[in-house]
Design an enzyme around this catalytic site. Structure first.
Site, PDB file in Angstrom:
ATOM      1  N   ASP A   1       7.663  -7.823 -19.271  1.00 44.15           N
ATOM      2  CA  ASP A   1       7.213  -6.450 -19.026  1.00 44.15           C
ATOM      3  C   ASP A   1       7.125  -6.235 -17.517  1.00 44.15           C
ATOM      4  O   ASP A   1       6.057  -6.248 -16.926  1.00 44.15           O
ATOM      5  CB  ASP A   1       5.850  -6.217 -19.709  1.00 44.15           C
ATOM      6  N   LYS A   2       8.284  -6.034 -16.907  1.00 44.85           N
ATOM      7  CA  LYS A   2       8.352  -6.002 -15.441  1.00 44.85           C
ATOM      8  C   LYS A   2       7.597  -4.808 -14.860  1.00 44.85           C
ATOM      9  O   LYS A   2       7.179  -4.825 -13.711  1.00 44.85           O
ATOM     10  CB  LYS A   2       9.809  -5.925 -14.987  1.00 44.85           C
TER      11      LYS A   2
ATOM     12  N   ASN B   1      19.065 -16.093 -16.755  1.00 46.08           N
ATOM     13  CA  ASN B   1      18.981 -14.740 -16.205  1.00 46.08           C
ATOM     14  C   ASN B   1      19.168 -14.768 -14.698  1.00 46.08           C
ATOM     15  O   ASN B   1      18.794 -15.717 -14.023  1.00 46.08           O
ATOM     16  CB  ASN B   1      17.649 -14.076 -16.591  1.00 46.08           C
TER      17      ASN B   1
ATOM     18  N   PHE C   1      14.866  -9.132  -9.974  1.00 44.92           N
ATOM     19  CA  PHE C   1      13.692  -8.258  -9.784  1.00 44.92           C
ATOM     20  C   PHE C   1      14.032  -6.772  -9.921  1.00 44.92           C
ATOM     21  O   PHE C   1      13.698  -5.958  -9.057  1.00 44.92           O
ATOM     22  CB  PHE C   1      13.030  -8.498  -8.419  1.00 44.92           C
TER      23      PHE C   1
ATOM     24  N   ASN D   1       2.300 -10.049 -11.288  1.00 44.76           N
ATOM     25  CA  ASN D   1       3.155 -11.004 -10.569  1.00 44.76           C
ATOM     26  C   ASN D   1       3.932 -10.220  -9.512  1.00 44.76           C
ATOM     27  O   ASN D   1       4.629  -9.257  -9.831  1.00 44.76           O
ATOM     28  CB  ASN D   1       4.073 -11.655 -11.611  1.00 44.76           C
TER      29      ASN D   1
ATOM     30  N   SER E   1      11.465 -17.474  -8.086  1.00 43.76           N
ATOM     31  CA  SER E   1      12.632 -16.982  -8.823  1.00 43.76           C
ATOM     32  C   SER E   1      13.888 -17.336  -8.043  1.00 43.76           C
ATOM     33  O   SER E   1      13.927 -17.155  -6.818  1.00 43.76           O
ATOM     34  CB  SER E   1      12.551 -15.472  -9.023  1.00 43.76           C
ATOM     35  N   PRO E   2      14.927 -17.798  -8.747  1.00 43.70           N
ATOM     36  CA  PRO E   2      16.123 -18.233  -8.023  1.00 43.70           C
ATOM     37  C   PRO E   2      17.057 -17.087  -7.671  1.00 43.70           C
ATOM     38  O   PRO E   2      18.086 -17.312  -7.057  1.00 43.70           O
ATOM     39  CB  PRO E   2      16.797 -19.184  -9.031  1.00 43.70           C
ATOM     40  N   ASN E   3      16.706 -15.855  -8.057  1.00 42.15           N
ATOM     41  CA  ASN E   3      17.670 -14.765  -7.943  1.00 42.15           C
ATOM     42  C   ASN E   3      17.439 -13.821  -6.774  1.00 42.15           C
ATOM     43  O   ASN E   3      18.082 -12.788  -6.683  1.00 42.15           O
ATOM     44  CB  ASN E   3      17.692 -13.984  -9.264  1.00 42.15           C
ATOM     45  N   THR E   4      16.477 -14.157  -5.904  1.00 46.70           N
ATOM     46  CA  THR E   4      16.269 -13.366  -4.682  1.00 46.70           C
ATOM     47  C   THR E   4      16.483 -14.300  -3.501  1.00 46.70           C
ATOM     48  O   THR E   4      15.711 -15.253  -3.318  1.00 46.70           O
ATOM     49  CB  THR E   4      14.842 -12.766  -4.655  1.00 46.70           C
TER      50      THR E   4
ATOM     51  N   LYS F   1       3.266 -19.234  -8.282  1.00 49.11           N
ATOM     52  CA  LYS F   1       4.172 -19.719  -9.331  1.00 49.11           C
ATOM     53  C   LYS F   1       5.287 -20.529  -8.701  1.00 49.11           C
ATOM     54  O   LYS F   1       5.960 -20.063  -7.777  1.00 49.11           O
ATOM     55  CB  LYS F   1       4.738 -18.527 -10.107  1.00 49.11           C
TER      56      LYS F   1
ATOM     57  N   THR G   1       6.065 -23.673 -15.007  1.00 51.06           N
ATOM     58  CA  THR G   1       6.972 -23.382 -13.925  1.00 51.06           C
ATOM     59  C   THR G   1       7.765 -22.095 -14.200  1.00 51.06           C
ATOM     60  O   THR G   1       7.744 -21.562 -15.298  1.00 51.06           O
ATOM     61  CB  THR G   1       8.055 -24.486 -13.752  1.00 51.06           C
ATOM     62  N   ASN G   2       8.542 -21.747 -13.191  1.00 51.49           N
ATOM     63  CA  ASN G   2       9.541 -20.687 -13.329  1.00 51.49           C
ATOM     64  C   ASN G   2      10.814 -21.289 -13.962  1.00 51.49           C
ATOM     65  O   ASN G   2      10.787 -22.394 -14.485  1.00 51.49           O
ATOM     66  CB  ASN G   2       9.840 -20.101 -11.943  1.00 51.49           C
TER      67      ASN G   2
ATOM     68  N   TYR H   1       8.200 -17.007 -22.626  1.00 50.79           N
ATOM     69  CA  TYR H   1       9.062 -15.828 -22.616  1.00 50.79           C
ATOM     70  C   TYR H   1      10.253 -16.034 -23.565  1.00 50.79           C
ATOM     71  O   TYR H   1      10.427 -15.297 -24.539  1.00 50.79           O
ATOM     72  CB  TYR H   1       9.530 -15.529 -21.186  1.00 50.79           C
TER      73      TYR H   1
END
Ligand SMILES: Cc1cc2nc3c(=O)[nH]c(=O)nc-3n(C[C@H](O)[C@H](O)[C@H](O)COP(=O)(O)O)c2cc1C
Length: 372
Positions: A81-82, A127, A131, A164, A198-201, A233, A261-262, A334
């Site tokens: 739920d971003k 994923n 963000f 978060n 998060s690995p995506n930023t 996190k 963890t993430n 999740y």
């Protein structure tokens, strides 16, 4: 500890509600994963799922951490739920805590699609959402509305809601962006999580380095000394030495806890799913052991001085208990929820109560740190 009659009746009511979900979930799985996710959020936010009244959990499931009381030890992890669009429905379907976000200072659309992949054979997800979110101001307005509405969320007495926070892909200044968001959202959050993992930023995970982390924590403390409990996190890909350095950095600061963890950027050899080499963060069953090992390592280092939230690969009641036995005060999931939907949470809680019953254990928290 036996389930009380009220719990059984309530479970029956919720069971009837939940019985349609296998059909709905198998329908959702036929959609493209992101479309399915958006539809799930929409249905939740429209009140199409969830009970009519707050869930009553068995007292055996109640846990406390950071001065907060969680009715059960299973929360929905960040990323589902971003935008805080479905907070109340997520509580109504039986989660013990809701963590919304990751939210960033400015709205952003995230990475190009496709960016969400199911590895069904592996019980996993990859994923690289990046963000995608409506920004901190819209989230604050939504959380304010919930706090001002009538019903159980009017007070902070029902289930804890964590926020978060992260940084934008373009134009970020972590040393000012994190404190700004803490100041803005603090009054609506029971706890705040600094997402540095998060690995995506690009560049985000570098903020786990003690020098950067200390600077951000100090700025938050100076600008907003009355902030709610703060957690950090972490990524499961940190080395033992890096984990040690982070724990050393945060132990005597304003940080109350860590989330372990993430998602991971690693790819175990045994993955079968066709999308296994898609770039992004891997979550679900394949990260359970890695995340639990990191949790256990951190529990040994922190020796009860920090709250620990265990997250990664939880699919069963036994998985929750395993995390608690390795030092978790609370847990989150999740990926399994993405596959199974609301019935998952009821199954997991039932399984925990059964395990406690069988072993004559009064409360799930009694199992903390009991792994040999
Ligand atoms: C689609 C997706 C999006 C996610 N987005 C976020 C996010 O925005 N912020 C965050 O801290 N974690 C995010 N996560 C990571 C989860 O919160 C969780 O740490 C991770 O998935 C491990 O739990 P699981 O194995 O139960 O999925 C995301 C995970 C998934 C699958």
């Amino acid at each position: 500890m036996k389930l009380k009659l009220n719990d059984i009746l309530f479970e029956a009511e919720q069971g009837a509600m939940a019985s349609c979900f296998p059909i709905i979930m198998s329908g959702l799985r036929n959609f493209n994963p992101e479309f399915g996710h958006n539809l799930a959020i929409k249905s939740l936010s429209m009140g199409l799922c969830g009970g009519r009244r707050p869930w009553q959990d068995s007292p055996a499931l109640k846990v406390k951490a950071m001065g907060l009381s969680f009715p059960n030890p299973v929360g929905i992890a960040a990323g589902f739920d971003k935008n805080a669009a479905a907070v109340v429905p997520l509580a109504r379907i039986g989660f013990g805590g809701v963590e919304v976000g990751t939210v960033t200072p400015k709205p952003q659309s995230g990475n190009p699609k496709p960016r969400l992949f199911r590895l069904t054979e592996d019980g996993a997800v990859i994923n690289r959402m990046g963000f995608n979110n409506d920004g901190i101001y819209r989230m604050a307005a939504r959380l304010e509305k919930i706090r001002n509405s009538k019903g159980p969320f009017k007070t902070k007495a029902y289930i804890p809601v964590g926020v978060n926070i992260g940084i934008n892909k373009i134009g970020a200044n972590p040393e000012t962006d994190y404190p700004m968001q803490v100041g803005l959202i603090g009054q609506y959050a029971d706890y705040i999580v600094l997402n540095l993992s998060s690995p995506n930023t690009p560049g985000l995970r570098d903020l786990q380095h003690p020098d950067r982390l200390s600077g951000i924590l100090q700025a938050i403390q100076e600008q907003h000394p009355n902030h709610p409990p703060l957690l950090v996190k972490l990524a499961p890909d940190l080395s033992d030495a890096e984990v040690e350095a982070i724990v050393e950095t945060v132990i005597n600061t304003n940080v109350s806890g860590l989330i372990l963890t993430n998602t991971t950027i690693s790819r175990p050899d045994y993955l079968k799913g066709a999308f296994r080499y898609e770039p992004g963060g891997l979550s679900g069953r394949p990260i359970r052991q890695k995340s639990t090992e990191m949790l256990a390592r951190v529990a040994r280092l922190t020796k009860g001085r920090l709250t620990l939230i265990g997250c990664g690969g939880i699919e069963t009641g036994a998985d929750v208990i395993e995390k608690i036995m390795h030092g978790a005060d609370f847990t989150q999931l999740y990926s399994a929820f993405a596959y199974e939907g609301p019935p998952l949470i009821h199954r997991i809680k039932r399984e925990i109560v059964e395990i406690l019953d069988k072993n004559n254990i009064h409360n799930v928290a009694d199992l903390k740190n009991t792994a040999s």
